[in-house]
Scaffold this motif. Structure first.
Motif, PDB file in Angstrom:
ATOM      1  N   ARG A  47       0.803  -1.140   0.076  1.00 48.65           N
ATOM      2  CA  ARG A  47       0.071   0.055  -0.150  1.00 48.65           C
ATOM      3  C   ARG A  47       0.980   1.263   0.062  1.00 48.65           C
ATOM      4  O   ARG A  47       1.923   1.374   0.649  1.00 48.65           O
ATOM      5  CB  ARG A  47      -1.006  -0.148   1.308  1.00 48.65           C
ATOM      6  CG  ARG A  47      -1.753   1.389   1.320  1.00 48.65           C
ATOM      7  CD  ARG A  47      -2.311   1.314   2.703  1.00 48.65           C
ATOM      8  NE  ARG A  47      -2.905   2.438   3.038  1.00 48.65           N
ATOM      9  CZ  ARG A  47      -4.535   2.656   3.040  1.00 48.65           C
ATOM     10  NH1 ARG A  47      -5.204   1.658   2.604  1.00 48.65           N
ATOM     11  NH2 ARG A  47      -4.868   3.831   3.234  1.00 48.65           N
ATOM     12  N   CYS A  48       0.249   2.231  -0.785  1.00 49.93           N
ATOM     13  CA  CYS A  48       1.080   3.574  -1.019  1.00 49.93           C
ATOM     14  C   CYS A  48      -0.009   4.707  -0.494  1.00 49.93           C
ATOM     15  O   CYS A  48      -0.925   4.946  -1.081  1.00 49.93           O
ATOM     16  CB  CYS A  48       1.775   3.769  -2.108  1.00 49.93           C
ATOM     17  SG  CYS A  48       2.595   5.373  -2.100  1.00 49.93           S
ATOM     18  N   ASP A  49       0.537   5.677   0.275  1.00 50.96           N
ATOM     19  CA  ASP A  49      -0.402   6.825   0.771  1.00 50.96           C
ATOM     20  C   ASP A  49       0.408   8.025   0.165  1.00 50.96           C
ATOM     21  O   ASP A  49       1.382   8.352   0.910  1.00 50.96           O
ATOM     22  CB  ASP A  49      -0.813   7.012   2.122  1.00 50.96           C
ATOM     23  CG  ASP A  49      -1.941   6.242   2.325  1.00 50.96           C
ATOM     24  OD1 ASP A  49      -1.752   5.078   2.994  1.00 50.96           O
ATOM     25  OD2 ASP A  49      -2.981   6.528   2.419  1.00 50.96           O
ATOM     26  N   PRO A  50       0.166   8.767  -0.616  1.00 47.00           N
ATOM     27  CA  PRO A  50       0.873   9.719  -1.367  1.00 47.00           C
ATOM     28  C   PRO A  50       0.596  10.806  -0.547  1.00 47.00           C
ATOM     29  O   PRO A  50      -0.230  11.054   0.360  1.00 47.00           O
ATOM     30  CB  PRO A  50       0.258   9.998  -2.620  1.00 47.00           C
ATOM     31  CG  PRO A  50      -1.184   9.600  -2.833  1.00 47.00           C
ATOM     32  CD  PRO A  50      -1.094   8.392  -1.588  1.00 47.00           C
ATOM     33  N   ILE A  51       1.633  11.977  -0.931  1.00 47.86           N
ATOM     34  CA  ILE A  51       1.388  13.133  -0.139  1.00 47.86           C
ATOM     35  C   ILE A  51       0.168  13.786  -0.646  1.00 47.86           C
ATOM     36  O   ILE A  51      -0.385  13.842  -1.807  1.00 47.86           O
ATOM     37  CB  ILE A  51       2.601  14.302  -0.631  1.00 47.86           C
ATOM     38  CG1 ILE A  51       3.827  13.769   0.107  1.00 47.86           C
ATOM     39  CG2 ILE A  51       2.336  15.657  -0.022  1.00 47.86           C
ATOM     40  CD1 ILE A  51       5.185  14.349  -0.484  1.00 47.86           C
ATOM     41  N   SER A  52      -0.721  14.431   0.438  1.00 44.49           N
ATOM     42  CA  SER A  52      -2.013  15.059   0.148  1.00 44.49           C
ATOM     43  C   SER A  52      -2.085  16.148  -0.901  1.00 44.49           C
ATOM     44  O   SER A  52      -0.997  16.919  -0.847  1.00 44.49           O
ATOM     45  CB  SER A  52      -2.627  15.662   1.431  1.00 44.49           C
ATOM     46  OG  SER A  52      -3.858  16.156   0.958  1.00 44.49           O
ATOM     47  N   GLY A  53      -2.666  16.084  -2.069  1.00 45.14           N
ATOM     48  CA  GLY A  53      -2.799  16.837  -2.831  1.00 45.14           C
ATOM     49  C   GLY A  53      -1.997  16.738  -4.306  1.00 45.14           C
ATOM     50  O   GLY A  53      -2.070  17.263  -5.294  1.00 45.14           O
ATOM     51  N   HIS A  54      -1.035  15.671  -4.121  1.00 43.87           N
ATOM     52  CA  HIS A  54      -0.306  15.182  -5.323  1.00 43.87           C
ATOM     53  C   HIS A  54      -1.332  14.296  -6.019  1.00 43.87           C
ATOM     54  O   HIS A  54      -1.906  13.402  -5.770  1.00 43.87           O
ATOM     55  CB  HIS A  54       0.897  14.396  -4.681  1.00 43.87           C
ATOM     56  CG  HIS A  54       1.949  15.064  -4.365  1.00 43.87           C
ATOM     57  ND1 HIS A  54       3.249  14.682  -4.009  1.00 43.87           N
ATOM     58  CD2 HIS A  54       2.090  16.468  -3.874  1.00 43.87           C
ATOM     59  CE1 HIS A  54       4.051  15.852  -3.752  1.00 43.87           C
ATOM     60  NE2 HIS A  54       3.352  16.794  -3.585  1.00 43.87           N
ATOM     61  N   THR A  55      -1.184  14.548  -7.641  1.00 48.28           N
ATOM     62  CA  THR A  55      -2.026  14.031  -8.468  1.00 48.28           C
ATOM     63  C   THR A  55      -1.282  12.978  -8.989  1.00 48.28           C
ATOM     64  O   THR A  55      -1.834  11.824  -9.833  1.00 48.28           O
ATOM     65  CB  THR A  55      -2.468  15.088  -9.509  1.00 48.28           C
ATOM     66  OG1 THR A  55      -1.376  15.373 -10.296  1.00 48.28           O
ATOM     67  CG2 THR A  55      -3.264  16.343  -9.001  1.00 48.28           C
ATOM     68  N   ALA A  56      -0.090  12.798  -9.079  1.00 50.70           N
ATOM     69  CA  ALA A  56       0.798  11.732  -9.695  1.00 50.70           C
ATOM     70  C   ALA A  56       1.352  10.592  -8.867  1.00 50.70           C
ATOM     71  O   ALA A  56       1.920  11.327  -7.581  1.00 50.70           O
ATOM     72  CB  ALA A  56       1.974  12.467 -10.694  1.00 50.70           C
ATOM     73  N   LEU A  57       1.337   9.519  -9.017  1.00 46.81           N
ATOM     74  CA  LEU A  57       1.895   8.387  -8.196  1.00 46.81           C
ATOM     75  C   LEU A  57       2.773   7.518  -8.896  1.00 46.81           C
ATOM     76  O   LEU A  57       2.068   7.105 -10.089  1.00 46.81           O
ATOM     77  CB  LEU A  57       0.647   7.661  -7.253  1.00 46.81           C
ATOM     78  CG  LEU A  57       1.001   6.808  -6.178  1.00 46.81           C
ATOM     79  CD1 LEU A  57       0.051   6.892  -5.174  1.00 46.81           C
ATOM     80  CD2 LEU A  57       1.353   5.316  -6.686  1.00 46.81           C
ATOM     81  N   TYR A  58       3.627   6.918  -8.254  1.00 43.24           N
ATOM     82  CA  TYR A  58       4.664   6.218  -9.075  1.00 43.24           C
ATOM     83  C   TYR A  58       5.107   4.944  -8.175  1.00 43.24           C
ATOM     84  O   TYR A  58       5.304   5.162  -6.898  1.00 43.24           O
ATOM     85  CB  TYR A  58       5.829   6.846  -9.622  1.00 43.24           C
ATOM     86  CG  TYR A  58       5.890   8.335 -10.011  1.00 43.24           C
ATOM     87  CD1 TYR A  58       5.444   9.279  -9.513  1.00 43.24           C
ATOM     88  CD2 TYR A  58       5.911   8.382 -11.521  1.00 43.24           C
ATOM     89  CE1 TYR A  58       5.176  10.299  -9.868  1.00 43.24           C
ATOM     90  CE2 TYR A  58       5.871   9.621 -12.043  1.00 43.24           C
ATOM     91  CZ  TYR A  58       5.429  10.628 -11.238  1.00 43.24           C
ATOM     92  OH  TYR A  58       5.398  12.103 -11.660  1.00 43.24           O
ATOM     93  N   TRP A  59       5.039   3.801  -8.859  1.00 45.96           N
ATOM     94  CA  TRP A  59       5.869   2.715  -8.262  1.00 45.96           C
ATOM     95  C   TRP A  59       7.217   2.537  -8.877  1.00 45.96           C
ATOM     96  O   TRP A  59       7.132   2.336 -10.112  1.00 45.96           O
ATOM     97  CB  TRP A  59       4.887   1.430  -8.359  1.00 45.96           C
ATOM     98  CG  TRP A  59       3.885   1.647  -7.304  1.00 45.96           C
ATOM     99  CD1 TRP A  59       2.501   1.610  -7.588  1.00 45.96           C
ATOM    100  CD2 TRP A  59       3.767   1.246  -5.924  1.00 45.96           C
ATOM    101  NE1 TRP A  59       1.771   1.937  -6.259  1.00 45.96           N
ATOM    102  CE2 TRP A  59       2.420   1.206  -5.554  1.00 45.96           C
ATOM    103  CE3 TRP A  59       4.860   0.504  -5.067  1.00 45.96           C
ATOM    104  CZ2 TRP A  59       2.220   1.016  -4.226  1.00 45.96           C
ATOM    105  CZ3 TRP A  59       4.341   0.208  -3.840  1.00 45.96           C
ATOM    106  CH2 TRP A  59       2.940   0.449  -3.217  1.00 45.96           C
ATOM    107  N   TYR A  60       8.233   1.987  -8.204  1.00 46.78           N
ATOM    108  CA  TYR A  60       9.532   1.512  -8.478  1.00 46.78           C
ATOM    109  C   TYR A  60      10.005   0.424  -7.772  1.00 46.78           C
ATOM    110  O   TYR A  60       9.509  -0.012  -6.447  1.00 46.78           O
ATOM    111  CB  TYR A  60      10.443   2.841  -8.254  1.00 46.78           C
ATOM    112  CG  TYR A  60      10.461   3.787  -9.318  1.00 46.78           C
ATOM    113  CD1 TYR A  60       9.597   4.939  -8.541  1.00 46.78           C
ATOM    114  CD2 TYR A  60      11.059   4.128 -10.432  1.00 46.78           C
ATOM    115  CE1 TYR A  60       9.534   6.272  -9.417  1.00 46.78           C
ATOM    116  CE2 TYR A  60      11.002   5.272 -11.101  1.00 46.78           C
ATOM    117  CZ  TYR A  60      10.195   6.457 -10.756  1.00 46.78           C
ATOM    118  OH  TYR A  60       9.954   7.355 -11.435  1.00 46.78           O
ATOM    119  N   ARG A  61      10.798  -0.109  -8.244  1.00 49.28           N
ATOM    120  CA  ARG A  61      11.405  -1.413  -7.536  1.00 49.28           C
ATOM    121  C   ARG A  61      12.949  -1.343  -7.556  1.00 49.28           C
ATOM    122  O   ARG A  61      13.540  -1.060  -8.458  1.00 49.28           O
ATOM    123  CB  ARG A  61      11.129  -2.632  -8.179  1.00 49.28           C
ATOM    124  CG  ARG A  61      11.547  -4.006  -7.526  1.00 49.28           C
ATOM    125  CD  ARG A  61      10.931  -5.495  -8.168  1.00 49.28           C
ATOM    126  NE  ARG A  61      11.358  -5.446  -9.435  1.00 49.28           N
ATOM    127  CZ  ARG A  61      11.137  -6.810 -10.308  1.00 49.28           C
ATOM    128  NH1 ARG A  61      10.225  -7.574  -9.765  1.00 49.28           N
ATOM    129  NH2 ARG A  61      11.409  -6.929 -11.324  1.00 49.28           N
TER     130      ARG A  61
END
Lengths: 115, 115
Positions: free
Chosen positions: A22-36
């Motif tokens: 699970r990932c909770d982004p910074i509030s208000g950020h519209t872009a979210l990325y996953w890296y390995r």
């Protein structure tokens, strides 16, 4: 303010089991990325979400990997039928918008170990 | 395709001496360049970025980096290294232009500052 948060911080699973990260982004950020991040492979892009647009899934290594982002906020990365080579640190990042110069802010990561 | 090279695996420097971490990149069009630092068991922490304008960019904790277009380089520097600067440093590049939203990372450089 609060940064990107990820859970769990560590996950140990048996080969063949499914896992959800699970990932909770910074509030208000519209872009979210996953890296390995894995030994010998460095940091590799997996998937990216921007608002309501279709995600860019081009970095997912196999069809066992999937991700969703509900309500434009929280994201879940799912790995089905885990394999030992899936062992890595999975990092989530978010940015205010998806533009070339925007800074991506990273969470602490989830360390996944597949036995 | 975009890529980053960090030629040295490890950089050793005595405390108080200048620190340089090298990075070269390959990208089509104008690059957006980033440096991140990773402390043990932590996520990536943003240090600085180059978007446009002055080639010398100043960032957090006394770090700076110089963009050199002719040499396609973006070396990270600090005039006087501290023991607390010991960490893993990543250079990343993102190509300009619409639709490219992923970061390509170098393999990272381990910096060891010797007291």
């Amino acid at each position: 303010g609060a940064g990107v948060s990820q859970s769990p911080s560590n996950k140990v699973t048996e080969k063949g089991k499914d896992v959800e990260l699970r990932c909770d982004p910074i509030s208000g950020h519209t872009a979210l990325y996953w890296y390995r991040q894995s030994l010998g492979q460095g940091l590799e892009f997996l998937i990216y979400f921007q608002g309501n647009s279709a995600p860019d899934k081009s970095g997912l290594p196999s069809d066992r990997f999937s991700a969703e982002r509900t309500g434009g906020s929280v994201s879940t990365l799912t790995i089905q039928r885990t394999q030992q080579e899936d062992s890595a640190v999975y990092l989530c990042a978010s940015s205010l918008v998806a533009a070339g110069g925007e800074t991506q802010y990273f969470g602490p990561g989830t360390r996944l170990l597949v036995l | 395709a975009q890529s980053v090279a960090q030629p040295e695996d490890q950089v050793n420097v005595a405390e108080g001496n200048p620190l340089t971490v090298k990075c070269t990149y390959s990208v089509s069009g104008n690059p957006y360049l980033f440096w991140y630092v990773q402390y043990p068991n932590r996520g990536l922490q943003f240090l600085l970025k180059y978007i446009t304008g002055d080639n010398l960019v100043k960032g957090s904790y006394g770090f700076e980096a110089e963009f050199n277009k002719s040499q396609t380089s973006f070396h990270l520097k600090k005039p006087s290294a501290l023991v607390s600067d010991s960490a893993l440093y990543f250079c990343a590049v993102r190509a300009g232009g619409k639709g490219n939203n992923r970061l390509a990372f170098g393999k990272g450089n381990q910096v060891v500052v010797i007291p």
